[in-house]
Design an enzyme around this catalytic site. Structure first.
Site, PDB file in Angstrom:
ATOM      1  CD  GLU A  46     -53.729 -12.691 -30.896  1.00  0.00           C
ATOM      2  OE1 GLU A  46     -54.198 -11.617 -30.484  1.00  0.00           O
ATOM      3  OE2 GLU A  46     -53.751 -13.741 -30.243  1.00  0.00           O
TER       4      GLU A  46
ATOM      5  CD  GLU B 102     -51.417 -10.830 -25.901  1.00  0.00           C
ATOM      6  OE1 GLU B 102     -52.155 -10.530 -24.939  1.00  0.00           O
ATOM      7  OE2 GLU B 102     -51.472 -10.249 -26.987  1.00  0.00           O
TER       8      GLU B 102
HETATM    9  C1  NOJ Z   1     -54.669 -10.932 -27.661  1.00  0.00           C
HETATM   10  C2  NOJ Z   1     -55.206 -12.275 -27.283  1.00  0.00           C
HETATM   11  O1  NOJ Z   1     -54.257 -13.249 -27.594  1.00  0.00           O
HETATM   12  C3  NOJ Z   1     -56.517 -12.618 -27.976  1.00  0.00           C
HETATM   13  O2  NOJ Z   1     -57.031 -13.758 -27.374  1.00  0.00           O
HETATM   14  C4  NOJ Z   1     -57.470 -11.438 -27.893  1.00  0.00           C
HETATM   15  O3  NOJ Z   1     -58.723 -11.734 -28.393  1.00  0.00           O
HETATM   16  C5  NOJ Z   1     -56.840 -10.269 -28.629  1.00  0.00           C
HETATM   17  N1  NOJ Z   1     -55.640  -9.909 -27.924  1.00  0.00           N
HETATM   18  C6  NOJ Z   1     -57.728  -9.044 -28.713  1.00  0.00           C
HETATM   19  O4  NOJ Z   1     -57.942  -8.548 -27.439  1.00  0.00           O
END
Ligand code: NOJ
Length: 452
Positions: free
Chosen positions: A362, A172
């Protein structure tokens, strides 16, 4: 979209990869052990008021010492792939130069353990934890970033490239550049366009360069990078809201994928600021260097945003109307739950053309879970997964080449500026004792994967 039919992993086909994802800073702890250098998050979390509840990532879930137990949990839940990241300052305490052999050895142990258990490792190179020593010299805003990143990636792929074939370059980039270098809400807490634009440009360059380095070093590598994305829904059909939505879309969804695909930075008629990005860094000269032919892209979609015109927000002139205000379903972090929107954003990224494979790297939700008599009854999270996996199945059935899904996350962990107050895990962690308890959603996932 109905998801009431019983959902089984087998509907996704035998080759579909099911995994869980974690990240070094959020899970490992052991922040000073065995020669690790400090990261920007270790330092940022000391600043008053920056982390909810004052939590520090120093111990986190103690994964550094408990990785064997945690991998057993991954196995017990039935997953076959495991995504984790490498802490840059654990293997290069100063960011560049001297290699810390003990840090290197840790990831060898972790990878070996994955392989022993039959878990395919997916390794993220950069998941937001820049060495503090590099931040002292400007961090992501420095023109030296590409050189530093090259050193880090080279050490990683030379060390682990024999055993690890699946690599993710950046996690991200929009997340860490905007929150960390524009809004000051994440480490290193910098603000303003003067920090944001150089950080964006250096990240776009590292994204592609990282891909090239892996390609040239690791035979048969499967190379991806991860984009955050949110469907942007205009609040009304009024012209000003429609334009606000377009600006937000260019910034949140297009800023990193388009350069990677060889299109340079996005141009948006009513968002001249983005054109300054081209000029500011003479970025048009770099179009080719920001391009890389990724084997897959990772998509991370946590919420859609409903956006309206707002003159008070600098540059963007847009803000979101919260899910709570609109009285639509949302998680305990206030993030809208909308599986149809997940389906649409997958489709949108696929329709770029040129994307070969999509991994959902994710997906998950935070709720205020309670451990009562050894049980965490998190029905809302199970419901969330049922809805989102159904939406993903719909996209897959329409021919979109989605190859895998990683639940975020294995255990409750350090959730950045939310500290330990936001729980995303399939496994509950008591942060005082480090006791793990599989939540009901974890058992649901296990049954879903088994097909029972
Ligand atoms: C995206 C991120 O990559 C991760 O580190 C984070 O914990 C999650 N979003 C949830 O916010």
């Amino acid at each position: 979209m109905s998801y009431l039919h019983k959902l089984h992993a087998s509907s996704f086909g035998p080759d579909f990869q099911w995994g869980v994802a974690i990240a070094a800073q959020q899970n490992e702890g052991a922040h000073l052990d065995d020669g690790r250098g400090l990261s920007i998050w270790d330092v940022f979390s000391r600043r008053q008021g920056k982390i909810k509840g004052g939590g520090k990532p120093y111990e986190a879930c103690d994964f550094y010492y408990r990785y064997k137990d945690d991998l057993m949990l991954v196995k017990a839940l039935g997953f076959s792939v495991f995504r984790f990241s490498i802490s840059w300052s654990r293997i290069l305490p100063e960011g560049v130069g001297r290699v810390n052999r003990e840090g290197i050895a840790f990831y060898h142990r972790l990878i070996d353990e994955c392989l022993l258990l039959g878990l395919t490792p997916y390794v993220t190179l950069y998941h937001w934890d820049l060495p503090q020593e590099l931040q002292k010299q400007g961090g992501w805003t420095s023109h030296q970033m590409l050189k530093w990143f090259t050193r880090f990636v080279t050490v990683c792929v030379e060390e682990y490239g024999d055993k690890v074939k699946n690599w993710i370059v950046l996690n991200e980039p929009m997340g860490f550049t905007s929150l960390g270098y524009m809004m000051g809400m994440h480490a290193p807490g910098k603000t303003g366009i003067g920090n944001f634009f150089p950080a964006v440009h250096n990240a776009a360059l590292c994204q592609a360069e990282g891909g090239r380095l892996i390609r040239s070093t690791v035979p048969k590598a499967n190379i991806g990078t991860v984009f955050s994305c949110s469907e942007i829904i205009p609040f009304t059909r009024r012209e000003e809201d429609l334009l606000a939505a377009k600006r937000a879309d260019a910034l949140l969804n297009r800023l990193f994928i388009e350069p990677a695909m060889g299109r340079g930075y996005p141009h948006e008629e009513n968002f001249p600021l983005l054109d300054k990005l081209h000029l500011h860094n003479k970025a048009w000269k770099y179009t080719e260097r920001m391009t890389f032919n990724f084997d897959f892209i990772g998509i991370q979609n946590y919420f859609p945003l409903t956006v309206k015109y707002n003159a008070l927000i600098p540059y963007l002139h847009a803000s979101d109307v919260k899910a709570k205000v609109r009285k639509v379903p949302h998680t305990d972090m206030g993030w809208e739950i909308n599986a149809d929107s997940f389906y649409r954003i997958i489709k949108r990224f696929w329709l770029y053309g040129g994307v070969k494979e999509i991994m959902i790297t994710e997906g998950g939700a935070a709720f205020k879970d309670q451990l009562v008599n050894g049980v965490v009854d998190d029905a809302k999270r199970t419901d969330y997964f049922q809805q989102y996996l159904s939406a993903m199945l719909r996209a897959k059935k329409e021919g979109i080449n989605i190859k895998g899904y990683f639940a975020w996350t294995l255990t409750d962990n350090f959730e950045w500026s939310e500290g330990y107050t936001a729980r995303f895990g399939l496994v509950h962690v008591d942060f005082k004792t480090q006791l793990r308890t599989i939540k009901n959603s974890g058992y649901w996932f296990r049954d879903f994967l088994r097909g029972s």
